[in-house]
Design a protein around this motif. Sequence first.
Motif, mmCIF file in Angstrom:
data_model
loop_
_atom_site.group_PDB
_atom_site.id
_atom_site.type_symbol
_atom_site.label_atom_id
_atom_site.label_comp_id
_atom_site.label_asym_id
_atom_site.label_seq_id
_atom_site.Cartn_x
_atom_site.Cartn_y
_atom_site.Cartn_z
ATOM 1 N N TYR A 157 0.864 -1.193 0.000
ATOM 2 C CA TYR A 157 0.000 0.000 0.000
ATOM 3 C C TYR A 157 0.894 1.235 0.000
ATOM 4 C CZ TYR A 157 -3.785 3.205 1.213
ATOM 5 O OH TYR A 157 -4.690 4.228 1.212
ATOM 6 N N GLY A 158 1.023 1.858 -1.166
ATOM 7 C CA GLY A 158 1.963 2.948 -1.336
ATOM 8 C C GLY A 158 1.641 4.264 -0.659
ATOM 9 N N PRO A 159 0.348 4.657 -0.549
ATOM 10 C CA PRO A 159 0.057 5.978 0.014
ATOM 11 C C PRO A 159 0.635 6.216 1.406
ATOM 12 C CG PRO A 159 -1.863 5.162 -1.139
ATOM 13 C CD PRO A 159 -0.859 4.041 -1.145
ATOM 14 N N ASP A 160 0.716 5.182 2.248
ATOM 15 C CA ASP A 160 1.285 5.378 3.580
ATOM 16 C C ASP A 160 2.731 5.826 3.521
ATOM 17 O OD1 ASP A 160 -1.078 4.729 4.796
ATOM 18 O OD2 ASP A 160 -0.507 2.663 5.276
ATOM 19 N N ALA A 161 3.454 5.350 2.509
ATOM 20 C CA ALA A 161 4.864 5.697 2.347
ATOM 21 C C ALA A 161 5.058 6.849 1.368
ATOM 22 C CB ALA A 161 5.647 4.473 1.872
ATOM 23 N N PHE A 162 3.969 7.383 0.823
ATOM 24 C CA PHE A 162 4.022 8.459 -0.175
ATOM 25 C C PHE A 162 4.852 8.049 -1.396
ATOM 26 C CE2 PHE A 162 2.703 10.550 3.647
ATOM 27 C CZ PHE A 162 1.836 11.541 3.241
ATOM 28 N N SER A 163 4.777 6.770 -1.748
ATOM 29 C CA SER A 163 5.458 6.297 -2.950
ATOM 30 C C SER A 163 4.894 4.948 -3.364
ATOM 31 C CB SER A 163 6.961 6.161 -2.722
ATOM 32 O OG SER A 163 7.594 5.648 -3.888
ATOM 33 N N ALA A 164 4.580 4.822 -4.636
ATOM 34 C CA ALA A 164 4.222 3.524 -5.175
ATOM 35 C C ALA A 164 5.468 2.643 -5.216
ATOM 36 C CB ALA A 164 3.651 3.684 -6.589
ATOM 37 N N LEU A 165 5.263 1.346 -5.380
ATOM 38 C CA LEU A 165 6.376 0.424 -5.552
ATOM 39 C C LEU A 165 7.138 0.788 -6.818
ATOM 40 C CD1 LEU A 165 7.847 -2.319 -4.889
ATOM 41 C CD2 LEU A 165 6.173 -3.383 -6.445
ATOM 42 N N THR A 166 8.455 0.887 -6.731
ATOM 43 C CA THR A 166 9.279 1.157 -7.907
ATOM 44 C C THR A 166 9.748 -0.155 -8.508
ATOM 45 O OG1 THR A 166 10.050 3.287 -7.042
ATOM 46 C CG2 THR A 166 11.380 2.258 -8.772
ATOM 47 N N HIS A 167 9.402 -0.374 -9.767
ATOM 48 C CA HIS A 167 9.802 -1.602 -10.465
ATOM 49 C C HIS A 167 10.275 -1.210 -11.862
ATOM 50 C CE1 HIS A 167 9.891 -5.889 -11.394
ATOM 51 N NE2 HIS A 167 9.284 -5.614 -12.543
ATOM 52 N N ASN A 168 11.590 -1.038 -12.013
ATOM 53 C CA ASN A 168 12.164 -0.694 -13.310
ATOM 54 C C ASN A 168 12.354 -1.960 -14.146
ATOM 55 O OD1 ASN A 168 12.365 2.045 -12.579
ATOM 56 N ND2 ASN A 168 14.335 1.684 -11.585
ATOM 57 N N VAL A 169 12.325 -1.797 -15.456
ATOM 58 C CA VAL A 169 12.394 -2.938 -16.372
ATOM 59 C C VAL A 169 13.516 -2.711 -17.373
ATOM 60 C CG1 VAL A 169 11.158 -4.286 -18.107
ATOM 61 C CG2 VAL A 169 9.915 -3.361 -16.130
ATOM 62 N N LEU A 170 14.457 -3.663 -17.430
ATOM 63 C CA LEU A 170 15.524 -3.647 -18.427
ATOM 64 C C LEU A 170 15.229 -4.728 -19.452
ATOM 65 C CD1 LEU A 170 18.257 -2.532 -19.388
ATOM 66 C CD2 LEU A 170 19.370 -4.296 -17.978
ATOM 67 N N LEU A 171 14.934 -4.317 -20.671
ATOM 68 C CA LEU A 171 14.569 -5.253 -21.722
ATOM 69 C C LEU A 171 15.797 -5.912 -22.335
ATOM 70 C CD1 LEU A 171 11.874 -3.020 -23.466
ATOM 71 C CD2 LEU A 171 11.435 -5.003 -22.015
ATOM 72 N N GLN A 172 15.581 -7.061 -22.950
ATOM 73 C CA GLN A 172 16.647 -7.780 -23.630
ATOM 74 C C GLN A 172 16.390 -7.755 -25.127
ATOM 75 O OE1 GLN A 172 17.151 -11.725 -22.004
ATOM 76 N NE2 GLN A 172 16.680 -11.034 -19.921
#
Length: 439
Positions: A373-388
Amino acid sequence: MSLSSLFVFLEKFGYHNSMEMEQYLKDINRTLPDITHLHSIGQSVEGRELWVLILGQHPREHRTGIPEFKYVGNMHGNEAVGRVLLLQLIDYLTSRYLSDPLVTRLLNSSRVHILPSMNPDGFESSARECMYTKGRYNKNGVDLNRNFPDAFESTTDQKREKEVRAVMDWLQTESFVLSANLHGGAVVASYPYDNSNRGSELQGGLSISPDDDVFVHLAKTYSYSHSEMHSGNSCYDSQDFSHGITNGYHWYPLPGGMQDYNYVWAQCLELTLEISCCKYPPEAQLPGLWAANKPALLAYMQQVHLGVKGVVMDSYGKPVQNAVVEVAGRRNVCPFRTDRNGEYYRLLLPGNYTIKVTYPGHKTLTHTIRVPYGPDAFSALTHNVLLQHSDYSSTATQLPQSCTTPDLGIQESDSATLLPPSVFTALTLFLLQRLLMLS
């Protein structure tokens, strides 16, 4: 003008005309240039500027990982409470930045855009009446909340009003994540879809979007943070709304609405907030309306941090635009894509989700992630994607024309006929399957 005199100006809780509102916005921007930026997104039919004040730690430019949020008021000129409350919200946020922990974290973690009046011409022609329609429409007599392109109906022959074109252009310059549009005449939080073509989205009299669970959560966040809305029967002449929320179509079908347009084409989840029984109530009622709505306005802003966000990069680590980012089980009419910075934002409730990312010349990646639940931390989950990189040649995922270039209605030939959601979905799935076979 000093900061203290600016705040005294709004403490009067009155209705300020367009010139007074413009002067206030210019003064607050001049007084607080480090956290505000004022600009016009266009003009009304009569030439009044559509002023937007941006608030945040970096108000003049987007920063990676900082979501864009917006409030729009006074779309119907005679529904004046939203205009008043958004000016009060500006006052509240700017006067408490760095002293109030909630306000400080909100402005440091998001970039907030406020358009107090989308229909200043209508407001100037309005009469101070509770339920009548004088001033509702723009100068050309058009209801702006029936003038946007519609995902369920062909509207290519419809002229877009100047105010509507300004908002459509605005949505192309900012990657808004969450939004609300303030109206009056009822007390309820309404969520998409507003319309239907009686396809698979129509379920039990409701027009259900792929993100219905998120929309219901957002609507309840506002209604239960409001002092009365959650009771569901705040207005004596209104129907009862369970939990103080409603599916827009279930309430009444509305073609050409702004909230559906935001969701389908701009990847921005938007609610329509009906915040007062009376559209243009006496000024004596304004302090009470502000007190009832203030905690809800703040709580709703914090919901911009739901879900997951990140940057999609190619095999060289360069952010890429227009990579398709899909959440399994959510077949959006127009697939969500990365913006010009390679960023994506998906508002999701806590849980496990499978994310699929496709981009030309690269292997399709599928990840399963757990979203807190991101709002409590004032940030959504960060999930970066490196494509191949893929050894096989592939072509870009071709999206339906109406997904990439919505009809601005300037000329009838500017855009193709809009397709119903079932056709959009079939086309998208077919093209993605072709891409998978080639990659």
